[in-house]
Scaffold this motif. Sequence first.
Motif, mmCIF file in Angstrom:
data_model
loop_
_atom_site.group_PDB
_atom_site.id
_atom_site.type_symbol
_atom_site.label_atom_id
_atom_site.label_comp_id
_atom_site.label_asym_id
_atom_site.label_seq_id
_atom_site.Cartn_x
_atom_site.Cartn_y
_atom_site.Cartn_z
ATOM 1 N N SER A 12 0.852 -1.387 -0.046
ATOM 2 C CA SER A 12 0.059 0.162 -0.035
ATOM 3 C C SER A 12 0.872 1.172 -0.156
ATOM 4 O O SER A 12 0.593 2.158 -0.574
ATOM 5 C CB SER A 12 -0.964 -0.123 1.112
ATOM 6 O OG SER A 12 -0.244 0.090 2.215
ATOM 7 N N VAL A 13 1.977 1.173 0.576
ATOM 8 C CA VAL A 13 2.842 2.227 0.603
ATOM 9 C C VAL A 13 3.357 2.676 -0.879
ATOM 10 O O VAL A 13 3.522 3.774 -1.367
ATOM 11 C CB VAL A 13 4.394 2.113 1.471
ATOM 12 C CG1 VAL A 13 5.340 3.043 1.406
ATOM 13 C CG2 VAL A 13 3.600 1.890 2.976
ATOM 14 N N VAL A 17 3.228 6.117 -3.059
ATOM 15 C CA VAL A 17 4.511 7.026 -3.295
ATOM 16 C C VAL A 17 4.093 7.064 -4.973
ATOM 17 O O VAL A 17 4.429 7.953 -5.535
ATOM 18 C CB VAL A 17 5.811 5.991 -3.180
ATOM 19 C CG1 VAL A 17 6.873 6.551 -4.026
ATOM 20 C CG2 VAL A 17 6.014 6.077 -1.623
ATOM 21 N N ALA A 18 3.247 6.207 -5.734
ATOM 22 C CA ALA A 18 3.259 6.276 -7.072
ATOM 23 C C ALA A 18 2.393 7.445 -7.335
ATOM 24 O O ALA A 18 2.227 7.909 -8.693
ATOM 25 C CB ALA A 18 2.668 5.077 -7.866
ATOM 26 N N LEU A 24 3.890 15.969 -6.680
ATOM 27 C CA LEU A 24 5.088 16.567 -5.775
ATOM 28 C C LEU A 24 5.960 17.126 -7.040
ATOM 29 O O LEU A 24 6.361 18.369 -7.116
ATOM 30 C CB LEU A 24 5.853 15.814 -4.503
ATOM 31 C CG LEU A 24 5.136 15.644 -3.623
ATOM 32 C CD1 LEU A 24 5.749 14.742 -2.482
ATOM 33 C CD2 LEU A 24 4.705 16.842 -2.858
ATOM 34 N N LEU A 25 6.450 16.421 -8.019
ATOM 35 C CA LEU A 25 7.391 16.877 -9.134
ATOM 36 C C LEU A 25 6.440 17.926 -9.735
ATOM 37 O O LEU A 25 7.122 18.984 -10.360
ATOM 38 C CB LEU A 25 7.696 15.635 -9.647
ATOM 39 C CG LEU A 25 8.635 14.785 -9.388
ATOM 40 C CD1 LEU A 25 8.706 13.447 -10.315
ATOM 41 C CD2 LEU A 25 9.825 15.282 -9.032
ATOM 42 N N LEU A 26 5.223 17.742 -10.317
ATOM 43 C CA LEU A 26 4.698 18.789 -10.724
ATOM 44 C C LEU A 26 4.293 20.227 -10.149
ATOM 45 O O LEU A 26 4.656 21.081 -10.617
ATOM 46 C CB LEU A 26 3.055 18.304 -11.072
ATOM 47 C CG LEU A 26 2.130 19.185 -11.827
ATOM 48 C CD1 LEU A 26 2.654 19.507 -13.342
ATOM 49 C CD2 LEU A 26 0.850 18.777 -11.914
#
Length: 137
Positions: A12-13, A17-18, A24-26
Amino acid sequence: MIVRARPRDAGSVSVMVAVLVPALLLVFALVVDGSARLRAIARADALSAEAARAANTAVDTRSPSVGVDTASAARTAADYLARAGHPGQVTITGPRAVRVTVTVTEPTTIGLLGGSAQATGTALAQLGVGTRDGNLP
């Protein structure tokens, strides 16, 4: 012998993250490219103000009555912009006024909002001669 079932939340982690990493990069890309836009705005405002201040130095002190040479003021401002390396327009708007408009283009780092950020700054120089008394309007 008792066999315990493994919990079903394995992995589930990695789903979290996916989903969060691209978001966050956007946001990071928007912040970096937005800062290029802010730099372009600040640079355009500063260049137009400095060119207008340069125009203020065009005071004719050779004649018996001290006056303002607006043609020389426009040339001085245009020369300042040429030395700064940015295109601009200098307009004489009155007998003692010069308007300077500058366009600045800054490259963006990531390019999410385009390859470059462009901004226009405008400043008006009211050319004056002499001193001003605090009681005058």
